[in-house]
Write a protein that holds these residues in place. Sequence first.
Motif, PDB file in Angstrom:
ATOM      1  N   ASP A 521       0.821  -1.212   0.000  1.00  0.00           N
ATOM      2  CA  ASP A 521       0.000   0.000   0.000  1.00  0.00           C
ATOM      3  C   ASP A 521       0.854   1.260   0.000  1.00  0.00           C
ATOM      4  N   ALA A 522       2.117   1.101  -0.344  1.00  0.00           N
ATOM      5  CA  ALA A 522       3.044   2.224  -0.530  1.00  0.00           C
ATOM      6  C   ALA A 522       3.158   3.098   0.719  1.00  0.00           C
ATOM      7  N   GLY A 523       3.264   2.480   1.858  1.00  0.00           N
ATOM      8  CA  GLY A 523       3.430   3.285   3.054  1.00  0.00           C
ATOM      9  C   GLY A 523       3.502   2.473   4.332  1.00  0.00           C
ATOM     10  N   TRP A 524       3.923   3.173   5.387  1.00  0.00           N
ATOM     11  CA  TRP A 524       3.896   2.602   6.735  1.00  0.00           C
ATOM     12  C   TRP A 524       2.536   2.961   7.335  1.00  0.00           C
ATOM     13  N   SER A 525       1.510   2.249   6.881  1.00  0.00           N
ATOM     14  CA  SER A 525       0.129   2.652   7.148  1.00  0.00           C
ATOM     15  C   SER A 525      -0.246   2.575   8.621  1.00  0.00           C
ATOM     16  N   GLN A 526       0.288   1.614   9.339  1.00  0.00           N
ATOM     17  CA  GLN A 526      -0.061   1.487  10.751  1.00  0.00           C
ATOM     18  C   GLN A 526       0.395   2.715  11.534  1.00  0.00           C
ATOM     19  N   ILE A 527       1.533   3.276  11.152  1.00  0.00           N
ATOM     20  CA  ILE A 527       2.046   4.483  11.806  1.00  0.00           C
ATOM     21  C   ILE A 527       1.285   5.708  11.318  1.00  0.00           C
ATOM     22  N   SER A 528       1.100   5.790  10.004  1.00  0.00           N
ATOM     23  CA  SER A 528       0.429   6.936   9.401  1.00  0.00           C
ATOM     24  C   SER A 528      -0.966   7.141   9.968  1.00  0.00           C
ATOM     25  N   ARG A 529      -1.664   6.046  10.222  1.00  0.00           N
ATOM     26  CA  ARG A 529      -3.050   6.126  10.681  1.00  0.00           C
ATOM     27  C   ARG A 529      -3.179   6.912  11.975  1.00  0.00           C
ATOM     28  N   LEU A 534      -3.042  12.790  14.843  1.00  0.00           N
ATOM     29  CA  LEU A 534      -2.492  13.301  16.093  1.00  0.00           C
ATOM     30  C   LEU A 534      -1.553  14.479  15.884  1.00  0.00           C
ATOM     31  N   LEU A 535      -0.726  14.392  14.805  1.00  0.00           N
ATOM     32  CA  LEU A 535       0.340  15.384  14.628  1.00  0.00           C
ATOM     33  C   LEU A 535       0.246  16.165  13.325  1.00  0.00           C
ATOM     34  N   GLY A 536      -0.715  15.799  12.480  1.00  0.00           N
ATOM     35  CA  GLY A 536      -0.965  16.587  11.287  1.00  0.00           C
ATOM     36  C   GLY A 536       0.056  16.462  10.181  1.00  0.00           C
ATOM     37  N   SER A 537       0.826  15.382  10.178  1.00  0.00           N
ATOM     38  CA  SER A 537       1.834  15.205   9.127  1.00  0.00           C
ATOM     39  C   SER A 537       2.031  13.731   8.830  1.00  0.00           C
ATOM     40  N   ASN A 538       2.290  13.433   7.563  1.00  0.00           N
ATOM     41  CA  ASN A 538       2.574  12.057   7.134  1.00  0.00           C
ATOM     42  C   ASN A 538       4.064  11.848   6.884  1.00  0.00           C
ATOM     43  N   VAL A 539       4.882  12.714   7.448  1.00  0.00           N
ATOM     44  CA  VAL A 539       6.313  12.669   7.194  1.00  0.00           C
ATOM     45  C   VAL A 539       6.893  11.291   7.505  1.00  0.00           C
ATOM     46  N   ALA A 540       7.723  10.789   6.595  1.00  0.00           N
ATOM     47  CA  ALA A 540       8.456   9.522   6.718  1.00  0.00           C
ATOM     48  C   ALA A 540       7.568   8.288   6.625  1.00  0.00           C
ATOM     49  N   CYS A 541       6.279   8.465   6.325  1.00  0.00           N
ATOM     50  CA  CYS A 541       5.373   7.319   6.247  1.00  0.00           C
ATOM     51  C   CYS A 541       5.110   6.860   4.817  1.00  0.00           C
ATOM     52  N   ASP A 542       5.509   7.660   3.846  1.00  0.00           N
ATOM     53  CA  ASP A 542       5.239   7.317   2.451  1.00  0.00           C
ATOM     54  C   ASP A 542       6.315   6.413   1.868  1.00  0.00           C
ATOM     55  N   LEU A 543       5.877   5.381   1.150  1.00  0.00           N
ATOM     56  CA  LEU A 543       6.760   4.565   0.331  1.00  0.00           C
ATOM     57  C   LEU A 543       6.244   4.660  -1.107  1.00  0.00           C
ATOM     58  N   ALA A 544       6.739   3.814  -1.983  1.00  0.00           N
ATOM     59  CA  ALA A 544       6.282   3.809  -3.371  1.00  0.00           C
ATOM     60  C   ALA A 544       5.674   2.452  -3.703  1.00  0.00           C
ATOM     61  N   TYR A 545       4.856   2.431  -4.755  1.00  0.00           N
ATOM     62  CA  TYR A 545       4.330   1.155  -5.239  1.00  0.00           C
ATOM     63  C   TYR A 545       5.430   0.452  -6.049  1.00  0.00           C
TER      64      TYR A 545
END
Length: 605
Positions: A521-529, A534-545
């Motif tokens: 799913d191109a990301g660290w989704s468990q953390i991003s969720r 909580l913190l208003g940013s998806n920094v470092a949670c994105d990966l690529a397909y």
Amino acid sequence: MAFWQSQNSLKCGHRGMKVETSSPRHGGERVAEVLKAHGVKYLFTLVGGHISPILVACEKIGIRVVDTRHEATAVFAADSVARLSGSIGVAAVTAGPGLTNTVTAIKNAQVAETPVLLIGGAAATLLQGRGALQDIDQLSLFKTLCKFCSTVRTVRDIVPVLRKAIAIAQSGTPGPVFVEFPLDVLYPYYLVQREVIPKNAPKGLVGKAINWYLQNHLNNLFSGAWDTRDVSPLSVDFPMATDAEVQSCMEMVSRSKRPIILVGSQATLPPTPVNKLRSALESLAIPCFLGGMARGMLGRDSPIHIRQNRKDALKKADLVILAGTVCDFRMSYGRVLTKHSKIIAVNRDKSQLLKNSDIFWKPTLAVKGDAGSFLIQLAEGLKGYQAPSDWTQSLKEEDVKKEKANSEKSEEKLEKNLNPLKVLHHVEHLLEEDSIIVTDGGDFVSTAAYILRPRGPLQWLDPGAFGTLGVGGGFALGAKLCRPESQVWIIYGDGSLGYSIAEFDTFKRHKVPVIALVGNDAGWSQISREQVPLLGSNVACDLAYTDYHTVAEGYGGKGFLLTTENEEKMDDIIRSAQEECRNGTPTLLNILIGKSNFREGSISV
């Protein structure tokens, strides 16, 4: 060298023991002899000059040496073998960075209570602390992670130190042990002599003194090296419940109207055969929740196995047996247990047995002993007993409702890519009866834990309470070697896959075909969720397909890509992956999945 060759081939060393200066034997042979005598079939490693004699000697006497692409994988593979075989798992790595690369894997084995022997190379005894290559204080690194740490200072000590280490690893609460082997206790006398004794001996009194010291050191290293020694296993001690404790539990069970058993990984440990434990649980017919390595204990569709709504069930229960289950974060630190329930806790480790009992819960009976043996004794003492069927049936009915709701969610269409629930339901339908499931990931794996059903005991492998990412490659390697007839699946998140995708090279080279199912799913989704709201940013949670299927093919495997475009052929693609695996090719299914409404925790409690 000519001077030393002119001396007698036998000298006196430590306490008059013989030093066989002409012997071509080396310490690696002693290591191999002990491992062979302890039933070790596999030695996992990443090669290094410090440990070469061990690897060569093991291969020579029939221990299969399996080299990996990372030292952590070697330890994870040894961990897997220990869990599935019931014996010691062994990994050997080189000094310095080779050993530091294993720290996470060893800590995982400690938390998971797995008996693993880590063999590490080290600088020569005379050069330690003097700036030798890769020379660090290795014992200090591992003494808080291992039940036993030791360095072998002479060849004659190899056998007793290893026998002791292996026995300690398997006794009591199992765990990892570490034994360090300096270079000069592993290589033959003539090679060590060449490095220790200067070619041109210094002149004068000081030179003679130095030469005398070095020669005595050399003689001490090898004195008594090849004397006959007992290499057989030492006895292993297992803590057991007393008859009085079992009797007390029997009385509580017989009076209970709503009992529950929570079976944890520790219940699967030796000396209890898992099939005998399964029979005991079925005989008692008490509703069971299974966790960790105990998943699959009761097969796929047992009437007493409850998979959902654990929190609600615990609220209603009047008796809870914690058989190797610990009141840590997985049990909300004990807060899920109620005051009106009688609680029987069984664990080999006192600290785990009573964890958080001073705050959130209190055991009615705390038994420091082996959980598996305890349950078998309980079943034998309660022959003819079965838990009230109406209680079991009520829990099962709620279970079925939740399963049905989950199944309905699998048919939901997502905005982008495949519904992970749907993919996992299709895999569940196509799993073979002897399949072993290895889990390595966060969000996708949490979902899989509620969909995939292992068909029998010891057919589920997860890292355990430490929650380590990166176990997949090593666990699958060990599992396939132990059970070559079984189809081994690794359930990967796309984040965790990055730790061990290089082990497809290992799978290919060593002819170990496994299937990797990647929820991409191109990301660290468990953390991003949680991070985003909580913190208003998806920094470092994105990966690529990423085209992970192509990466696997680069290592010699076979890759498949499953997307919405070929969704109608999902079963055919999964079957093709299974067929490739049967034909000996490691296979990777790259599944492009979307962000579903299915959340960890939404169906677990």
